[in-house]
Structures are given as C-alpha cells and as structure tokens.
Scaffold this motif. Structure first.
Motif, mmCIF file in Angstrom:
data_model
loop_
_atom_site.group_PDB
_atom_site.id
_atom_site.type_symbol
_atom_site.label_atom_id
_atom_site.label_comp_id
_atom_site.label_asym_id
_atom_site.label_seq_id
_atom_site.Cartn_x
_atom_site.Cartn_y
_atom_site.Cartn_z
ATOM 1 N N THR A 154 -34.861 24.734 8.518
ATOM 2 C CA THR A 154 -35.541 26.017 8.420
ATOM 3 C C THR A 154 -36.913 25.853 9.041
ATOM 4 O OG1 THR A 154 -36.423 25.584 6.213
ATOM 5 C CG2 THR A 154 -34.296 26.667 6.332
ATOM 6 N N TYR A 155 -37.232 26.726 9.967
ATOM 7 C CA TYR A 155 -38.483 26.635 10.716
ATOM 8 C C TYR A 155 -39.530 27.549 10.096
ATOM 9 C CZ TYR A 155 -35.485 24.308 14.035
ATOM 10 O OH TYR A 155 -34.603 23.443 14.622
ATOM 11 N N ASP A 179 -33.327 22.187 19.578
ATOM 12 C CA ASP A 179 -32.497 21.034 19.920
ATOM 13 C C ASP A 179 -33.301 19.738 19.886
ATOM 14 O OD1 ASP A 179 -33.945 22.006 22.149
ATOM 15 O OD2 ASP A 179 -32.537 21.098 23.555
ATOM 16 N N GLN A 180 -34.544 19.821 20.326
ATOM 17 C CA GLN A 180 -35.396 18.627 20.302
ATOM 18 C C GLN A 180 -35.851 18.301 18.883
ATOM 19 O OE1 GLN A 180 -35.766 16.539 22.901
ATOM 20 N NE2 GLN A 180 -34.239 17.925 23.737
ATOM 21 N N MET A 181 -36.034 19.331 18.038
ATOM 22 C CA MET A 181 -36.368 19.071 16.637
ATOM 23 C C MET A 181 -35.259 18.261 15.984
ATOM 24 S SD MET A 181 -38.328 19.180 14.002
ATOM 25 C CE MET A 181 -39.555 20.470 13.969
ATOM 26 N N ILE A 182 -34.010 18.591 16.298
ATOM 27 C CA ILE A 182 -32.887 17.830 15.751
ATOM 28 C C ILE A 182 -32.977 16.365 16.190
ATOM 29 C CG2 ILE A 182 -30.369 17.549 15.817
ATOM 30 C CD1 ILE A 182 -30.264 20.666 16.005
ATOM 31 N N SER A 183 -33.340 16.135 17.443
ATOM 32 C CA SER A 183 -33.516 14.751 17.917
ATOM 33 C C SER A 183 -34.646 14.050 17.175
ATOM 34 C CB SER A 183 -33.800 14.733 19.423
ATOM 35 O OG SER A 183 -32.674 15.163 20.135
ATOM 36 N N LEU A 184 -35.750 14.764 16.925
ATOM 37 C CA LEU A 184 -36.870 14.162 16.194
ATOM 38 C C LEU A 184 -36.484 13.864 14.751
ATOM 39 C CD1 LEU A 184 -39.888 16.254 17.549
ATOM 40 C CD2 LEU A 184 -39.076 14.006 18.318
ATOM 41 N N ILE A 185 -35.709 14.737 14.132
ATOM 42 C CA ILE A 185 -35.218 14.490 12.772
ATOM 43 C C ILE A 185 -34.337 13.243 12.765
ATOM 44 C CG2 ILE A 185 -33.630 15.401 11.009
ATOM 45 C CD1 ILE A 185 -34.787 18.222 11.745
ATOM 46 N N SER A 186 -33.494 13.105 13.769
ATOM 47 C CA SER A 186 -32.647 11.906 13.868
ATOM 48 C C SER A 186 -33.490 10.646 14.047
ATOM 49 C CB SER A 186 -31.650 12.043 15.023
ATOM 50 O OG SER A 186 -30.727 13.058 14.751
ATOM 51 N N ASP A 187 -34.546 10.742 14.854
ATOM 52 C CA ASP A 187 -35.456 9.607 15.020
ATOM 53 C C ASP A 187 -36.119 9.240 13.699
ATOM 54 O OD1 ASP A 187 -34.885 9.421 17.713
ATOM 55 O OD2 ASP A 187 -36.774 10.313 18.379
ATOM 56 N N LYS A 207 -45.727 14.979 11.096
ATOM 57 C CA LYS A 207 -45.480 14.038 10.002
ATOM 58 C C LYS A 207 -44.139 14.397 9.371
ATOM 59 C CE LYS A 207 -47.417 12.287 5.687
ATOM 60 N NZ LYS A 207 -48.525 12.433 4.731
ATOM 61 N N PHE A 208 -43.243 13.425 9.337
ATOM 62 C CA PHE A 208 -41.925 13.582 8.737
ATOM 63 C C PHE A 208 -41.927 12.833 7.405
ATOM 64 C CE2 PHE A 208 -41.272 14.506 13.097
ATOM 65 C CZ PHE A 208 -40.143 15.295 13.192
ATOM 66 N N GLU A 209 -41.948 13.577 6.302
ATOM 67 C CA GLU A 209 -41.832 12.963 4.981
ATOM 68 C C GLU A 209 -40.347 12.978 4.617
ATOM 69 O OE1 GLU A 209 -45.389 14.102 2.286
ATOM 70 O OE2 GLU A 209 -44.967 15.805 3.641
ATOM 71 N N VAL A 210 -39.871 11.869 4.067
ATOM 72 C CA VAL A 210 -38.441 11.688 3.858
ATOM 73 C C VAL A 210 -38.155 11.344 2.400
ATOM 74 C CG1 VAL A 210 -36.410 10.379 4.599
ATOM 75 C CG2 VAL A 210 -38.258 10.824 6.228
ATOM 76 N N THR A 270 -44.628 18.422 8.842
ATOM 77 C CA THR A 270 -45.910 19.119 8.863
ATOM 78 C C THR A 270 -46.740 18.667 10.056
ATOM 79 O OG1 THR A 270 -46.902 17.448 7.411
ATOM 80 C CG2 THR A 270 -45.993 19.413 6.345
ATOM 81 N N LYS A 271 -47.795 19.454 10.335
ATOM 82 C CA LYS A 271 -48.779 19.080 11.350
ATOM 83 C C LYS A 271 -50.160 19.361 10.772
ATOM 84 C CE LYS A 271 -48.708 23.494 13.869
ATOM 85 N NZ LYS A 271 -48.497 24.129 15.176
ATOM 86 N N ASN A 272 -51.185 19.006 11.530
ATOM 87 C CA ASN A 272 -52.572 19.215 11.093
ATOM 88 C C ASN A 272 -52.856 18.498 9.772
ATOM 89 O OD1 ASN A 272 -52.877 20.924 13.330
ATOM 90 N ND2 ASN A 272 -52.257 22.711 12.143
ATOM 91 N N GLN A 273 -52.513 17.211 9.727
ATOM 92 C CA GLN A 273 -52.718 16.388 8.537
ATOM 93 C C GLN A 273 -52.060 17.007 7.300
ATOM 94 O OE1 GLN A 273 -55.672 17.029 10.582
ATOM 95 N NE2 GLN A 273 -55.044 15.191 11.669
ATOM 96 N N GLY A 274 -50.874 17.554 7.480
ATOM 97 C CA GLY A 274 -50.113 18.097 6.359
ATOM 98 C C GLY A 274 -50.469 19.514 5.968
ATOM 99 N N GLU A 275 -51.401 20.132 6.664
ATOM 100 C CA GLU A 275 -51.838 21.479 6.297
ATOM 101 C C GLU A 275 -50.856 22.573 6.709
ATOM 102 O OE1 GLU A 275 -55.832 22.406 7.457
ATOM 103 O OE2 GLU A 275 -56.582 20.481 6.748
ATOM 104 N N THR A 276 -50.091 22.341 7.763
ATOM 105 C CA THR A 276 -49.189 23.374 8.274
ATOM 106 C C THR A 276 -47.745 22.890 8.185
ATOM 107 O OG1 THR A 276 -50.894 24.092 9.831
ATOM 108 C CG2 THR A 276 -48.643 24.846 10.252
ATOM 109 N N LEU A 277 -46.939 23.596 7.413
ATOM 110 C CA LEU A 277 -45.518 23.282 7.313
ATOM 111 C C LEU A 277 -44.817 23.799 8.563
ATOM 112 C CD1 LEU A 277 -43.110 22.234 5.654
ATOM 113 C CD2 LEU A 277 -42.962 24.525 4.639
ATOM 114 N N VAL A 278 -44.195 22.892 9.310
ATOM 115 C CA VAL A 278 -43.475 23.252 10.529
ATOM 116 C C VAL A 278 -42.005 23.526 10.226
ATOM 117 C CG1 VAL A 278 -42.745 22.436 12.814
ATOM 118 C CG2 VAL A 278 -45.069 21.972 11.999
ATOM 119 N N ALA A 279 -41.393 22.665 9.410
ATOM 120 C CA ALA A 279 -39.973 22.843 9.097
ATOM 121 C C ALA A 279 -39.595 22.044 7.859
ATOM 122 C CB ALA A 279 -39.110 22.393 10.279
ATOM 123 N N LEU A 280 -38.514 22.466 7.249
ATOM 124 C CA LEU A 280 -37.826 21.701 6.216
ATOM 125 C C LEU A 280 -36.428 21.458 6.749
ATOM 126 C CD1 LEU A 280 -38.850 23.761 3.063
ATOM 127 C CD2 LEU A 280 -39.776 21.540 3.766
#
Length: 145
Positions: free
Chosen positions: A71-72, A34-42, A83-86, A103-113
């Motif tokens: 997708t997580y 639910d919070q990821m959705i809020s961050l995506i909206s931000d 990091k949210f790339e848009v 992503t996190k860790n300077q783009g090394e780890t994909l968290v979600a699409l």
C-alpha cells in the motif's frame, strides 16, 4: 474500492536503508511500483543475511514467496534514502509474513507498507514443509513462534 489494511507487528527488529536510483523511476518521475517490489525483495534478502540465513537453503528447505501486498502512501524520488523496517507476523506451521514499513526523511514520511507471505518448500519433493528449526533459532527469542 476498499483499501487493504496491513497488520503491523508489535515491533520491527531489523532495518536497512536503500537509496532510490534514477533507474528506479517510472515515466512520471517517481519510484515505480515494479521497482518498489525489487527494493522490498532486496530488503528481505538483507534481513535474511543479517540473521545469517541463506533463503536458498535453510535447514534443507527453500523460502518461497506466496503473496505480496503493498500500500502506497507517498511518492519517492531519485537519491532519496528509504528506510525499510522489517518484522514478522502470522506464523503458521509452514511459514509467516514479512512486514515492511518504508519511510523517508528520517522516518517522518511513510512511503509504503508491505508484506510478503512465505512458506518453506522441500526442494527434493517440491512440497511445502514445516518451518525449519534453523530459521526459528535465528530469530530473536521474543519473536519466535
């Protein structure tokens, strides 16, 4: 169960970082969906602001989100910077999809699409309307439909 596959844009032309707050965590101790959705909206709001657009009035129309797919791929925890790339895909007469690579860790780890579909709505009629020229003009030339 089949996983949803999101089509990524050829390139992302905007990015922003958002730090995960302690209050974004769920009882399992990681970022809640639910919070990821809020961050995506931000991140979407920040993207529109960067284009100098107010999604409550673009060329007399308002942006209305039509759908959301996320997708997580990895967990995220408090104090991590995401990091949210848009980018944009699937333009049609009335809107498009905003695509996010998170992503996190300077783009090394994909968290979600994720993707949010949107259309433009004429606030006086409440009906879907064509994409305003003001929106098209705000896009980089190589991203215009």
């Amino acid at each position: 169960m089949a996983r949803v596959e999101l089509e990524l844009p050829e390139a992302f032309f905007y990015s922003t970082e958002i730090e995960v707050r302690f209050t974004d965590l769920n009882p399992a101790g990681h970022l809640g969906n639910d919070q990821m959705i809020s961050l995506i909206s931000d991140a979407r709001y920040s993207f529109f602001c960067d284009m100098k657009l107010d999604d409550t009035s673009i060329g007399g129309a308002v942006v209305t989100v039509t759908d959301l797919v996320t997708t997580y791929r990895a967990e995220s925890f408090a104090s991590e910077k995401l990091k949210f790339e848009v980018g944009l895909t699937d333009f049609n007469k009335y809107g498009a999809d905003v695509i996010f690579r998170i992503t996190k860790n300077q783009g090394e780890t994909l968290v979600a699409l994720a993707k949010t579909g949107f259309v433009f709505v004429d606030p006086t009629t409440g009906k879907v309307c064509p994409i305003p020229e003001a929106f098209i003009d705000a896009l980089p030339e190589d991203y215009r439909p």
